[in-house]
Design an enzyme around this catalytic site. Structure first.
Site, PDB file in Angstrom:
ATOM      1  CG  ASP A  49      -2.096   0.898   1.052  1.00 37.43           C
ATOM      2  OD1 ASP A  49      -1.922   2.132   1.162  1.00 37.43           O
ATOM      3  OD2 ASP A  49      -3.190   0.379   0.800  1.00 37.43           O
ATOM      4  CE1 TYR A 139     -10.539  10.490  -9.056  1.00 43.28           C
ATOM      5  CE2 TYR A 139     -12.061  11.416 -10.673  1.00 43.28           C
ATOM      6  CZ  TYR A 139     -10.878  10.762 -10.369  1.00 43.28           C
ATOM      7  OH  TYR A 139     -10.027  10.375 -11.385  1.00 43.28           O
ATOM      8  CE  LYS A 143      -6.837  11.192  -9.324  1.00 40.33           C
ATOM      9  NZ  LYS A 143      -5.614  10.405  -9.553  1.00 40.33           N
ATOM     10  CG  PHE A 167     -10.972  14.672 -21.326  1.00 39.18           C
ATOM     11  CD1 PHE A 167     -12.090  15.470 -21.418  1.00 39.18           C
ATOM     12  CD2 PHE A 167      -9.767  15.272 -20.982  1.00 39.18           C
ATOM     13  CE1 PHE A 167     -12.012  16.844 -21.183  1.00 39.18           C
ATOM     14  CE2 PHE A 167      -9.670  16.640 -20.751  1.00 39.18           C
ATOM     15  CZ  PHE A 167     -10.806  17.423 -20.854  1.00 39.18           C
ATOM     16  CG  HIS A 187     -15.240   3.537 -17.267  1.00 42.61           C
ATOM     17  ND1 HIS A 187     -13.915   3.175 -17.133  1.00 42.61           N
ATOM     18  CD2 HIS A 187     -15.443   4.509 -16.342  1.00 42.61           C
ATOM     19  CE1 HIS A 187     -13.358   3.894 -16.184  1.00 42.61           C
ATOM     20  NE2 HIS A 187     -14.260   4.711 -15.703  1.00 42.61           N
ATOM     21  CG  LEU A 188     -21.163   4.338 -22.950  1.00 50.77           C
ATOM     22  CD1 LEU A 188     -22.538   3.933 -22.435  1.00 50.77           C
ATOM     23  CD2 LEU A 188     -21.240   5.622 -23.777  1.00 50.77           C
ATOM     24  NE  ARG A 219     -19.569  13.235 -20.218  1.00 53.58           N
ATOM     25  CZ  ARG A 219     -20.550  14.133 -20.282  1.00 53.58           C
ATOM     26  NH1 ARG A 219     -20.671  14.903 -21.353  1.00 53.58           N
ATOM     27  NH2 ARG A 219     -21.391  14.264 -19.273  1.00 53.58           N
TER      28      ARG A 219
END
Length: 324
Positions: A49, A139, A143, A167, A187-188, A219
């Site tokens: 970790d 999130y 970042k 992206f 995810h798509l 997108r």
């Protein structure tokens, strides 16, 4: 040697697949979301970790690390809203510890996996690196915090970095050995392909009344191997001293609607999707597309894969998983 943290994940493993042909590689991953099977056998693999300071220190002491590439992060937007502490402890706190150990061992080069979520909801048009940075969830904020920390560490301690704002990654490696494995999958492209393989009952499309060419969200999708090459270009620029503190968008520069992605999936597979149309999701902008001019100009990177290539390679990978 290059230390790749989170190198057993989707994007990290594709980067390692390319990097092992050029450099000696150490992968550190706790396998919480990564998979040992995705790590190229030429890399030294350490299960552990990022929060384990003693382990980090032992790695930097044992191996001559020239630079770090940092992919390890919790990355589910919904989860970050429900459990922000996890995201600040893991994404910010553990990264601070990494930077401290790097400084203690005189390692001053890092490529950081950031995200387009730092932009929040853009004002419209292609997003440049100069666009307003207004993350709308923990999130994205976690970042952005690391990006700001890197700026300060560069000014005060000489820490050189490239932060890459992704992206949407898609596709799988041409060799068919590695690809996208997420639990849960959000995810798509893999969701559509899993449906076409009979692993999901239907595909949900959230919103059909956006001001876009077919009413669904648009997108930016970039092939995961192109994304790996962007990391390679960033690493080489850091090692060569041609960049020192930079943020780059990594995207295709062209947007595809949700409807278009589903149509290409159907065309590549020869199968028809059962699409369920749902209400819009809160916070979903109509259009999210990167301007990639800066990374093209500064690093000479540009995408080589088109959307059908992303679907083709992803389909090859998912069908191989289904056959196991």
């Amino acid at each position: 040697m290059i230390l790749v943290i989170g190198g057993a994940g989707y994007i990290g493993s594709h980067f390692v697949e390319e990097l092992v042909e050029r450099e000696s590689v150490i992968v550190l991953d706790n396998l919480s979301t990564g998979f040992r099977r995705l790590v190229n056998e030429k890399a030294i693999f350490i299960e552990g970790d990022l929060a384990d300071r003693d382990l980090l220190h032992s790695i930097f002491t044992k191996y001559p690390i020239a630079a770090v590439v940092h992919f390890a992060a919790a990355s589910l937007v919904g989860e970050s809203v429900a459990n922000p502490q996890k995201y600040y402890v893991n994404n910010v706190g553990a990264t601070l510890q990494l930077l401290q150990v790097m400084l203690e061992n005189q390692v001053d080069k890092i490529v950081f996996s950031s995200t387009a979520a730092t932009y929040g909801i853009p004002d419209g048009g292609k997003i440049t690196e100069e666009a307003a940075v207004r993350p709308i969830n923990p999130y994205g904020r976690s970042k952005r915090m690391v990006e700001l920390i890197l700026e300060d560490y560069h000014r005060s301690y000489g820490m050189n970095y490239v932060a890459l704002r992704y992206f949407n990654a898609g596709g799988a490696h041409e060799n068919g050995r590695i690809g996208e494995m997420h639990t849960p999958e959000t995810h798509l492209i893999p969701i559509v392909l899993q449906h076409l393989l009979g692993e999901r009952e239907s595909v949900s499309v959230y919103g059909t009344d956006y001001p876009t060419r077919d009413g669904t969200c648009i997108r930016d999708y970039v092939h995961v191997t192109d994304l790996a090459h962007a990391h390679l270009a960033s690493l080489e620029a850091l090692l060569g001293g041609t960049v020192a503190a930079q943020v780059f968008n990594v995207g295709n520069g062209a947007g595809f609607s949700v409807g278009e992605v589903i149509e290409v999936c159907e065309a590549i597979t020869g199968r028809k999707a059962d699409v369920k149309f749902e209400e819009r999701r809160q916070g979903d902008p109509a259009y999210l597309v990167a301007s990639n001019e800066k990374i093209k100009e500064r690093l000479g990177w540009q995408p080589t894969y088109k959307l059908p290539d992303m679907i083709r390679t992803a389909w090859k990978w998912h069908t191989s998983l289904a056959d196991e």
